[in-house]
Design a protein around this motif. Sequence first.
Motif, PDB file in Angstrom:
ATOM      1  N   ARG A 163       0.826  -1.215   0.000  1.00 28.90           N
ATOM      2  CA  ARG A 163       0.000   0.000   0.000  1.00 28.90           C
ATOM      3  C   ARG A 163       0.857   1.261   0.000  1.00 28.90           C
ATOM      4  O   ARG A 163       0.500   2.267  -0.615  1.00 28.90           O
ATOM      5  CB  ARG A 163      -0.909  -0.025   1.226  1.00 28.90           C
ATOM      6  N   PHE A 164       1.996   1.216   0.697  1.00 27.78           N
ATOM      7  CA  PHE A 164       2.876   2.385   0.767  1.00 27.78           C
ATOM      8  C   PHE A 164       3.899   2.433  -0.365  1.00 27.78           C
ATOM      9  O   PHE A 164       4.628   3.416  -0.491  1.00 27.78           O
ATOM     10  CB  PHE A 164       3.616   2.409   2.106  1.00 27.78           C
ATOM     11  N   SER A 165       3.964   1.385  -1.171  1.00 32.42           N
ATOM     12  CA  SER A 165       4.952   1.345  -2.251  1.00 32.42           C
ATOM     13  C   SER A 165       4.727   2.495  -3.230  1.00 32.42           C
ATOM     14  O   SER A 165       3.621   2.692  -3.742  1.00 32.42           O
ATOM     15  CB  SER A 165       4.861   0.004  -2.988  1.00 32.42           C
ATOM     16  N   HIS A 167       4.584   5.589  -2.571  1.00 33.96           N
ATOM     17  CA  HIS A 167       3.866   6.726  -1.966  1.00 33.96           C
ATOM     18  C   HIS A 167       4.806   7.917  -1.861  1.00 33.96           C
ATOM     19  O   HIS A 167       5.897   7.816  -1.300  1.00 33.96           O
ATOM     20  CB  HIS A 167       3.357   6.330  -0.583  1.00 33.96           C
ATOM     21  N   ASP A 169       4.852  10.432   0.023  1.00 29.11           N
ATOM     22  CA  ASP A 169       5.105  10.913   1.379  1.00 29.11           C
ATOM     23  C   ASP A 169       5.829   9.893   2.258  1.00 29.11           C
ATOM     24  O   ASP A 169       5.990  10.120   3.463  1.00 29.11           O
ATOM     25  CB  ASP A 169       3.780  11.307   2.048  1.00 29.11           C
ATOM     26  N   THR A 185       9.608  -0.663   0.639  1.00 27.34           N
ATOM     27  CA  THR A 185       8.411   0.121   0.373  1.00 27.34           C
ATOM     28  C   THR A 185       8.794   1.592   0.273  1.00 27.34           C
ATOM     29  O   THR A 185       9.954   1.972   0.408  1.00 27.34           O
ATOM     30  CB  THR A 185       7.338  -0.101   1.470  1.00 27.34           C
ATOM     31  N   ARG A 187       9.117   5.487  -1.505  1.00 25.91           N
ATOM     32  CA  ARG A 187       9.568   6.015  -2.777  1.00 25.91           C
ATOM     33  C   ARG A 187      10.663   5.134  -3.371  1.00 25.91           C
ATOM     34  O   ARG A 187      11.405   4.455  -2.654  1.00 25.91           O
ATOM     35  CB  ARG A 187      10.079   7.446  -2.594  1.00 25.91           C
TER      36      ARG A 187
END
Length: 228
Positions: A163-165, A167, A169, A185, A187
């Motif tokens: 889910r954060f891959s 992202h 932020d 995960t 940036r």
Amino acid sequence: MIDHVHDLTAVREATDRLLDAVGELDNAAVAGPSRLPGWTRGHLLAHLARNADALVNVLEGRPMYASAEARDADIERDASRPLDAHLADLRESAARFQQATDAPADWTRTVTLRNGVTDLAARVPFRRLVEVELHHVDLGIGYEPADLPAEFTAREIEFLTERFSGHPDVPALRLTATDGGTWSTGRTEGEPLTVTGTAAALMCWLAGRQGGPELETGGAPLPVLPPL
């Protein structure tokens, strides 16, 4: 590969653990604070019951909640109930969820959750498992992150790192579990920050729970992750 039958068995087992633990409480404990800021244990129990019904709505093609306001109002309405009412609601809503998942269905279909999020129907049982397991910990009644089944912890880390891959932020991260497992995960650019700790501590941090003191970053500040 997603195995919804396996996950439904895990949901039943996790629900039984939750019900047994909650059954040892009293009305005063239910009214006491949970580990989630601003919520009593009663808020968490009401949320768990309504989440079961909401996922029935998802599986049956209805909106998950009538609205965000209605969801919040239902939790507030039910939070202050006595223990017996919470237990009955948890059992009955769990039975409705099981009945809905026992019905013949195409588990490869796409379903719609909150805020327009879509997923495979086969992932819904795991989403329910996450609610039951994490909120059992959030109750603060003796069930700790280290008590979570290892398979669940690893799968939830996989889900959250996916889910954060990418992202914007979330900085590039390399997560290393001292009890086994590595994940990347955040940036894709930049030298990744390595965060080390138990799988349970890493999972709690990714899920927005406490985990900081148990995590090692080589002296760098532990990043603040965006809300899920």
